[in-house]
Design a protein around this motif. Structure first.
Motif, PDB file in Angstrom:
ATOM      1  N   HIS A 101       0.789  -1.229   0.000  1.00 20.33           N
ATOM      2  CA  HIS A 101       0.000   0.000   0.000  1.00 20.33           C
ATOM      3  C   HIS A 101       0.825   1.286   0.000  1.00 20.33           C
ATOM      4  O   HIS A 101       0.328   2.322  -0.453  1.00 20.33           O
ATOM      5  N   PHE A 102       2.038   1.265   0.525  1.00 22.36           N
ATOM      6  CA  PHE A 102       2.883   2.461   0.452  1.00 22.36           C
ATOM      7  C   PHE A 102       4.332   2.047   0.219  1.00 22.36           C
ATOM      8  O   PHE A 102       5.192   2.227   1.059  1.00 22.36           O
ATOM      9  N   PRO A 103       4.595   1.471  -0.974  1.00 23.31           N
ATOM     10  CA  PRO A 103       5.965   1.045  -1.298  1.00 23.31           C
ATOM     11  C   PRO A 103       6.936   2.209  -1.193  1.00 23.31           C
ATOM     12  O   PRO A 103       6.599   3.349  -1.523  1.00 23.31           O
ATOM     13  N   PHE A 104       8.144   1.937  -0.733  1.00 18.44           N
ATOM     14  CA  PHE A 104       9.061   3.000  -0.368  1.00 18.44           C
ATOM     15  C   PHE A 104       9.831   3.552  -1.548  1.00 18.44           C
ATOM     16  O   PHE A 104      10.277   2.820  -2.425  1.00 18.44           O
ATOM     17  N   LYS A 105       9.979   4.890  -1.506  1.00 16.07           N
ATOM     18  CA  LYS A 105      10.756   5.619  -2.517  1.00 16.07           C
ATOM     19  C   LYS A 105      11.737   6.538  -1.803  1.00 16.07           C
ATOM     20  O   LYS A 105      11.905   7.695  -2.161  1.00 16.07           O
ATOM     21  N   GLY A 106      12.352   6.027  -0.746  1.00 16.24           N
ATOM     22  CA  GLY A 106      13.076   6.888   0.173  1.00 16.24           C
ATOM     23  C   GLY A 106      14.556   7.030  -0.070  1.00 16.24           C
ATOM     24  O   GLY A 106      15.284   7.472   0.814  1.00 16.24           O
ATOM     25  N   ASP A 107      15.039   6.702  -1.268  1.00 24.43           N
ATOM     26  CA  ASP A 107      16.489   6.657  -1.454  1.00 24.43           C
ATOM     27  C   ASP A 107      17.119   8.008  -1.739  1.00 24.43           C
ATOM     28  O   ASP A 107      18.337   8.126  -1.797  1.00 24.43           O
ATOM     29  N   SER A 108      16.324   9.076  -1.903  1.00 22.30           N
ATOM     30  CA  SER A 108      16.909  10.354  -2.318  1.00 22.30           C
ATOM     31  C   SER A 108      16.971  11.394  -1.214  1.00 22.30           C
ATOM     32  O   SER A 108      17.135  12.574  -1.476  1.00 22.30           O
ATOM     33  N   ILE A 109      16.847  10.991   0.047  1.00 22.00           N
ATOM     34  CA  ILE A 109      16.873  11.968   1.130  1.00 22.00           C
ATOM     35  C   ILE A 109      18.312  12.336   1.474  1.00 22.00           C
ATOM     36  O   ILE A 109      19.223  11.494   1.419  1.00 22.00           O
ATOM     37  N   PHE A 301       8.964  18.375   6.534  1.00 23.25           N
ATOM     38  CA  PHE A 301       7.513  18.508   6.592  1.00 23.25           C
ATOM     39  C   PHE A 301       7.043  18.290   8.019  1.00 23.25           C
ATOM     40  O   PHE A 301       7.532  17.398   8.711  1.00 23.25           O
ATOM     41  N   ARG A 302       6.064  19.096   8.420  1.00 18.31           N
ATOM     42  CA  ARG A 302       5.443  18.939   9.732  1.00 18.31           C
ATOM     43  C   ARG A 302       4.107  18.224   9.651  1.00 18.31           C
ATOM     44  O   ARG A 302       3.701  17.537  10.581  1.00 18.31           O
ATOM     45  N   VAL A 303       3.406  18.386   8.542  1.00 14.85           N
ATOM     46  CA  VAL A 303       2.082  17.788   8.419  1.00 14.85           C
ATOM     47  C   VAL A 303       1.934  17.201   7.017  1.00 14.85           C
ATOM     48  O   VAL A 303       2.273  17.854   6.030  1.00 14.85           O
ATOM     49  N   THR A 304       1.456  15.965   6.944  1.00 10.72           N
ATOM     50  CA  THR A 304       1.222  15.317   5.661  1.00 10.72           C
ATOM     51  C   THR A 304       0.028  14.386   5.779  1.00 10.72           C
ATOM     52  O   THR A 304      -0.360  13.975   6.872  1.00 10.72           O
ATOM     53  N   TRP A 305      -0.530  14.050   4.638  1.00 12.66           N
ATOM     54  CA  TRP A 305      -1.586  13.046   4.553  1.00 12.66           C
ATOM     55  C   TRP A 305      -1.141  11.961   3.568  1.00 12.66           C
ATOM     56  O   TRP A 305      -0.773  12.252   2.436  1.00 12.66           O
ATOM     57  N   LYS A 306      -1.121  10.737   4.017  1.00 10.37           N
ATOM     58  CA  LYS A 306      -0.817   9.573   3.188  1.00 10.37           C
ATOM     59  C   LYS A 306       0.517   9.761   2.451  1.00 10.37           C
ATOM     60  O   LYS A 306       0.628   9.506   1.261  1.00 10.37           O
ATOM     61  N   ALA A 307       1.533  10.210   3.194  1.00  3.69           N
ATOM     62  CA  ALA A 307       2.850  10.464   2.605  1.00  3.69           C
ATOM     63  C   ALA A 307       3.862   9.399   2.984  1.00  3.69           C
ATOM     64  O   ALA A 307       5.059   9.576   2.751  1.00  3.69           O
ATOM     65  N   ALA A 308       3.419   8.296   3.581  1.00  2.24           N
ATOM     66  CA  ALA A 308       4.348   7.207   3.878  1.00  2.24           C
ATOM     67  C   ALA A 308       4.968   6.706   2.582  1.00  2.24           C
ATOM     68  O   ALA A 308       4.315   6.643   1.549  1.00  2.24           O
ATOM     69  N   GLY A 309       6.239   6.368   2.661  1.00  2.00           N
ATOM     70  CA  GLY A 309       6.947   5.884   1.489  1.00  2.00           C
ATOM     71  C   GLY A 309       7.705   6.953   0.745  1.00  2.00           C
ATOM     72  O   GLY A 309       8.567   6.646  -0.081  1.00  2.00           O
ATOM     73  N   LEU A 310       7.405   8.231   1.013  1.00  2.00           N
ATOM     74  CA  LEU A 310       8.119   9.313   0.346  1.00  2.00           C
ATOM     75  C   LEU A 310       9.397   9.656   1.108  1.00  2.00           C
ATOM     76  O   LEU A 310       9.449   9.521   2.335  1.00  2.00           O
ATOM     77  N   PRO A 311      10.429  10.128   0.408  1.00  2.00           N
ATOM     78  CA  PRO A 311      11.701  10.466   1.062  1.00  2.00           C
ATOM     79  C   PRO A 311      11.648  11.824   1.746  1.00  2.00           C
ATOM     80  O   PRO A 311      12.257  12.795   1.288  1.00  2.00           O
ATOM     81  N   LEU A 312      10.921  11.889   2.861  1.00  2.00           N
ATOM     82  CA  LEU A 312      10.693  13.144   3.560  1.00  2.00           C
ATOM     83  C   LEU A 312      11.216  13.071   4.980  1.00  2.00           C
ATOM     84  O   LEU A 312      11.039  12.062   5.661  1.00  2.00           O
ATOM     85  N   ASP A 421      20.140   4.095   5.916  1.00  2.00           N
ATOM     86  CA  ASP A 421      20.294   3.415   4.627  1.00  2.00           C
ATOM     87  C   ASP A 421      19.299   2.275   4.492  1.00  2.00           C
ATOM     88  O   ASP A 421      18.698   2.070   3.428  1.00  2.00           O
ATOM     89  N   HIS A 422      19.126   1.500   5.569  1.00  2.12           N
ATOM     90  CA  HIS A 422      18.171   0.393   5.544  1.00  2.12           C
ATOM     91  C   HIS A 422      16.747   0.918   5.333  1.00  2.12           C
ATOM     92  O   HIS A 422      15.980   0.350   4.535  1.00  2.12           O
ATOM     93  N   ALA A 423      16.399   2.013   6.007  1.00  2.00           N
ATOM     94  CA  ALA A 423      15.058   2.582   5.870  1.00  2.00           C
ATOM     95  C   ALA A 423      14.835   3.135   4.470  1.00  2.00           C
ATOM     96  O   ALA A 423      13.715   3.061   3.935  1.00  2.00           O
ATOM     97  N   ARG A 424      15.863   3.691   3.856  1.00  6.76           N
ATOM     98  CA  ARG A 424      15.714   4.222   2.506  1.00  6.76           C
ATOM     99  C   ARG A 424      15.333   3.127   1.517  1.00  6.76           C
ATOM    100  O   ARG A 424      14.647   3.380   0.533  1.00  6.76           O
ATOM    101  N   LEU A 425      15.778   1.906   1.799  1.00  8.60           N
ATOM    102  CA  LEU A 425      15.496   0.788   0.903  1.00  8.60           C
ATOM    103  C   LEU A 425      14.226   0.047   1.270  1.00  8.60           C
ATOM    104  O   LEU A 425      13.517  -0.459   0.397  1.00  8.60           O
ATOM    105  N   THR A 426      13.932  -0.048   2.558  1.00  9.13           N
ATOM    106  CA  THR A 426      12.867  -0.941   3.018  1.00  9.13           C
ATOM    107  C   THR A 426      11.681  -0.236   3.658  1.00  9.13           C
ATOM    108  O   THR A 426      10.602  -0.821   3.743  1.00  9.13           O
ATOM    109  N   GLY A 427      11.874   0.997   4.133  1.00  9.08           N
ATOM    110  CA  GLY A 427      10.805   1.679   4.847  1.00  9.08           C
ATOM    111  C   GLY A 427      10.639   1.231   6.279  1.00  9.08           C
ATOM    112  O   GLY A 427       9.701   1.665   6.964  1.00  9.08           O
ATOM    113  N   GLU A 428      11.522   0.371   6.782  1.00  9.34           N
ATOM    114  CA  GLU A 428      11.402  -0.050   8.182  1.00  9.34           C
ATOM    115  C   GLU A 428      11.706   1.120   9.111  1.00  9.34           C
ATOM    116  O   GLU A 428      12.560   1.957   8.816  1.00  9.34           O
ATOM    117  N   PRO A 429      11.029   1.183  10.242  1.00 13.79           N
ATOM    118  CA  PRO A 429      11.321   2.253  11.201  1.00 13.79           C
ATOM    119  C   PRO A 429      12.780   2.202  11.658  1.00 13.79           C
ATOM    120  O   PRO A 429      13.382   1.131  11.746  1.00 13.79           O
TER     121      PRO A 429
END
Length: 508
Positions: A101-109, A301-312, A421-429
């Protein structure tokens, strides 16, 4: 439409609104109504709940939840919620939901957000941002023995909202200032928002080209927010995106700005009656603001809606300078809910809280112990941000404790960066709930301590005047900072080293 099911024995649920993480988890004894059809909070929100028994709820368009007498009821009006019961643990359910439902795209932070403390000019300069004092703030950071890091120039650097260029009187040579800051080792971010000051050249251009949100009468929609009344960019319009790209490109390419603090974008500032280029609702406009910011390596960002998976890099909302659930008591539980809802790159607000009046020279509210304890919480979380200058507001002895917390962060920096680095690839906390790492050990309700990855347990002091605290140790052998070994599976009373939270490492 409604779906109702029974809660399982000892089942606990997390998710939804990060702002109310301090009131979680929710379980059999809970009586709570949660309306997630629009994000009414000032922090991140996800239409997602996950349980310690491996179940999760996901709904594309939001829902209303009702916990009552051992049942969970879901009301929905658009898309039907997905309820999954395929897994046995919190971690398994989260990983499955994230993938679907929210595949991660976090590699560019930007990694500099994590490698040193961040610094924000708001509390020291408030509405009087200017080149001379920004440079003094930066010089004082390194001059007092703190490392250079990301420096955020907050609201007030431009003439008005929508004219995204440095005010010439306040910043006579902004490019030279940023060049100098880069030479000193800082990355520089500038505050922006999706609002446009009315009756300005920029407003008239955007109005005439229909790049603003409009009313049914084809007039610009004017929203009331904390700084007054403004028109609002329509982030569903590709031409609006192109215009904003041009403004920010000049700041980056001609001035050297590295990124942006994307403030506002709260769902509550939009209207269900608004007219936009593509059909949108308040949550969608908030989501589009977050999606826009995700293309910049350095963002906040301080406030978002359904932004999980984004590199924020996602900050907790401004916290009170207090010891209660609106202040320091909320930092860990809210951060943990951020993580379990797909926001791993978190920040526990400005250290000491975001209300600048507490840090005036004549303030009677400043609590130095609180400030120090906030730093000790933040130092082993993904990011650590100062705004009020600790060398100014604290005694020399307490400032030394701040520097000790930064030293502790440096000690654990290899692990923090590995987890980033692990979170950028997997989205794990990065900061993890105890039950996420150690399921089925009666740790479901523990939200005042956390795991940094799978091996390091962090338990900060959270009560005024306390010198020790209870720590719930999972099974295994643990080594504390005094060098002592502890057998797990029990609750123990521990005292930290001076200037640190309690830290224990799981032994192989």
């Amino acid at each position: 439409m409604n779906i109702t099911f029974d809660l399982l024995t000892n089942e606990r649920w997390y998710g939804g609104y990060c702002h109310y993480g301090w009131a979680q988890p929710l379980g059999e004894e809970s009586e709570s109504d949660i309306n997630m059809e629009i994000n009414t909070t000032v922090n991140q929100a996800m239409p997602f709940m996950v349980s310690t028994k491996g179940r999760y709820i996901w709904c594309e368009d939001g829902f209303q939840l009702h916990f009552k007498k051992g049942t969970l009821s879901i009301d929905y009006h658009k898309s039907e919620p997905i309820i999954s019961a395929q897994h046995a643990t919190l971690q398994e359910a989260y990983i499955d939901a994230r993938a679907k439902h929210f595949p991660f795209k976090g590699d560019s932070i930007g990694m500099n957000l994590f490698t040193a403390p961040q610094y924000n000019t708001w509390i020291e300069l408030t509405f009087y941002q200017n080149q001379k004092d920004v440079m003094k703030y930066a010089a004082d950071i390194t001059g007092h023995g703190l490392p250079s890091g990301v420096l955020m120039i907050d609201d007030g650097w431009s003439d008005y909202y929508g004219k995204w260029s440095f005010n010439k009187e306040k910043f006579p040579d902004a490019k030279q200032m940023i060049d100098d800051l880069h030479t000193q080792g800082f990355k520089v971010m500038a505050w922006i928002c999706p609002f446009i000051t009315p009756d300005t050249t920029e407003f008239r251009y955007l109005r005439d080209h229909h790049l603003l949100i409009e009313t049914k009468d084809n007039d610009p929609y004017i929203c009331k927010w904390w700084n007054g009344y403004s028109a609002v960019l329509d982030m569903s319009n590709p031409a609006t995106i192109e215009w904003l790209d041009q403004q920010l490109s000049i700041l980056m390419n001609e001035y050297g700005v590295d990124g942006f603090k994307f403030d506002a974008g709260d769902s509550i500032f939009y209207s269900n009656e608004m007219v936009t280029y593509s059909p949108t609702d308040p949550n969608t406009q908030s989501r589009l603001w977050a999606e826009y910011g995700s293309k910049y390596e350095y963002n906040e960002f301080r406030v978002t809606w359904k932004a999980a998976g984004l590199p924020l890099m996602q900050r907790l909302a401004d916290k009170n300078h207090s010891w209660d659930e609106h202040g320091i008591q909320s930092l860990i539980p809210n951060t943990l809910v951020q993580g379990i809802t797909g926001h791993p790159f978190v920040c526990t607000d400005m250290i000491g809280g975001g209300e600048y009046l507490n840090f005036h020279q004549n303030s009677q509210n400043l609590d130095e112990e609180l400030f120090v304890r906030h730093a000790q919480i933040a130092c082993l979380l993904p990011t650590m941000q100062f705004s009020a200058a600790p060398w100014r507001v604290l005694s020399p002895d307490n400032f030394e404790l701040i520097k000790k917390s930064v030293e502790l962060r440096n000690e654990y920096m290899p692990l923090i960066l590995q987890l980033v680095d692990h979170a950028r690839l997997t989205g794990e906390p990065i900061a993890r709930l105890m039950d996420y790492v150690f399921p089925n050990q009666n740790l479901e309700n523990i939200t005042d301590q956390f795991m940094l990855g799978d091996q390091v347990l962090v338990a900060p002091i959270l009560l005024k005047g306390a010198v020790d605290r209870f720590v719930k140790l999972p099974k295994g052998t643990w080594k504390d900072r005094h060098g002592l070994l502890w057998d797990g599976g029990v609750t123990v009373t521990l005292a930290p080293l001076v200037g640190e939270p309690i830290v224990l490492e799981l032994q192989a």
